[in-house]
Design a protein around this motif. Structure first.
Motif, mmCIF file in Angstrom:
data_model
loop_
_atom_site.group_PDB
_atom_site.id
_atom_site.type_symbol
_atom_site.label_atom_id
_atom_site.label_comp_id
_atom_site.label_asym_id
_atom_site.label_seq_id
_atom_site.Cartn_x
_atom_site.Cartn_y
_atom_site.Cartn_z
ATOM 1 N N TRP A 194 0.699 -1.055 -0.056
ATOM 2 C CA TRP A 194 0.042 0.062 0.073
ATOM 3 C C TRP A 194 0.890 1.340 0.023
ATOM 4 N N ILE A 195 1.923 1.417 0.546
ATOM 5 C CA ILE A 195 2.885 2.223 0.885
ATOM 6 C C ILE A 195 4.332 2.241 0.065
ATOM 7 N N LYS A 196 4.790 1.205 -0.282
ATOM 8 C CA LYS A 196 5.847 0.697 -1.180
ATOM 9 C C LYS A 196 5.877 0.407 -2.461
ATOM 10 N N ALA A 232 -1.084 4.278 -1.884
ATOM 11 C CA ALA A 232 -1.778 5.191 -1.057
ATOM 12 C C ALA A 232 -1.907 6.644 -1.591
ATOM 13 N N ARG A 233 -0.710 7.104 -2.335
ATOM 14 C CA ARG A 233 -0.889 8.444 -2.919
ATOM 15 C C ARG A 233 -1.878 8.538 -3.808
ATOM 16 N N THR A 274 5.335 9.787 4.369
ATOM 17 C CA THR A 274 4.818 8.180 4.228
ATOM 18 C C THR A 274 3.816 7.723 5.648
ATOM 19 N N ASP A 275 4.294 8.346 6.645
ATOM 20 C CA ASP A 275 3.668 8.141 7.898
ATOM 21 C C ASP A 275 2.268 8.836 7.860
ATOM 22 N N LEU A 285 0.370 9.498 5.185
ATOM 23 C CA LEU A 285 -0.580 8.981 4.155
ATOM 24 C C LEU A 285 -1.711 8.245 4.852
ATOM 25 N N THR A 338 -4.570 5.489 5.568
ATOM 26 C CA THR A 338 -4.511 3.850 5.409
ATOM 27 C C THR A 338 -5.393 3.450 4.509
#
Length: 155
Positions: free
Chosen positions: A28-30, A39-40, A76-77, A79, A81
């Motif tokens: 989701w974030i990587k 996520a973005r 990133t933290d 963004l 969920t």
């Protein structure tokens, strides 16, 4: 015509929901590069909808994270969920349905001139915007699952 447009939006919402749900937490974030990560992109889709339907209500995230629609440069933290986005999908699907049902398609479009001359052009532009970025999510989902994503929805 509104029924047809609502049906097309409904298909886009279903795909968006399915894509978001199918990412694992790490992907989701990587998955992706630079600012092109799930996520973005998902946050950008929702932020775009918020903008074009001219939503005036404050939207809070389930996670309690700040909601400033800064999809490109948010840490990133910060963004949203997956759960935040799923909740926002439900909120904005309803808001978009109401917007479409209440809009006069033939009314002049003065605010978003790049989309076209009337409000119908804004409605169609927003659908294309959603679908474009859902396509990005689809590619990222396939990358995260080594090409084995199940990205089809029921009719």
């Amino acid at each position: 015509m509104k029924e047809t447009i609502l049906s097309q939006y409904n298909h886009a919402w279903k795909m968006f929901y399915k894509m978001v749900n199918d990412f694992d937490q790490e992907s989701w974030i990587k998955t992706g590069c630079s600012y092109i990560v799930p996520a973005r992109i998902a946050y950008h889709i929702i932020g775009g909808i918020d903008y074009y339907i001219e939503n005036e209500t404050k939207i809070t995230l389930l996670s309690g994270k700040a909601n400033d629609w800064n999809w490109e440069s948010a840490h990133t933290d910060d963004l949203p969920t997956k759960e935040d986005i799923v909740a926002l999908i439900h909120v904005f699907k309803s808001k978009t349905d109401i917007w479409i049902n209440n809009i006069d398609f033939e009314a002049e479009n003065k605010k978003f001139e790049w989309t076209g001359k009337n409000k119908l052009s804004v409605v169609m532009f927003l659908l294309r915007h959603m679908e474009y970025h859902i396509g990005e999510l689809n590619i990222l989902l396939h990358i995260s699952k080594n090409g084995a994503a199940k990205d089809k929805t029921d009719k």
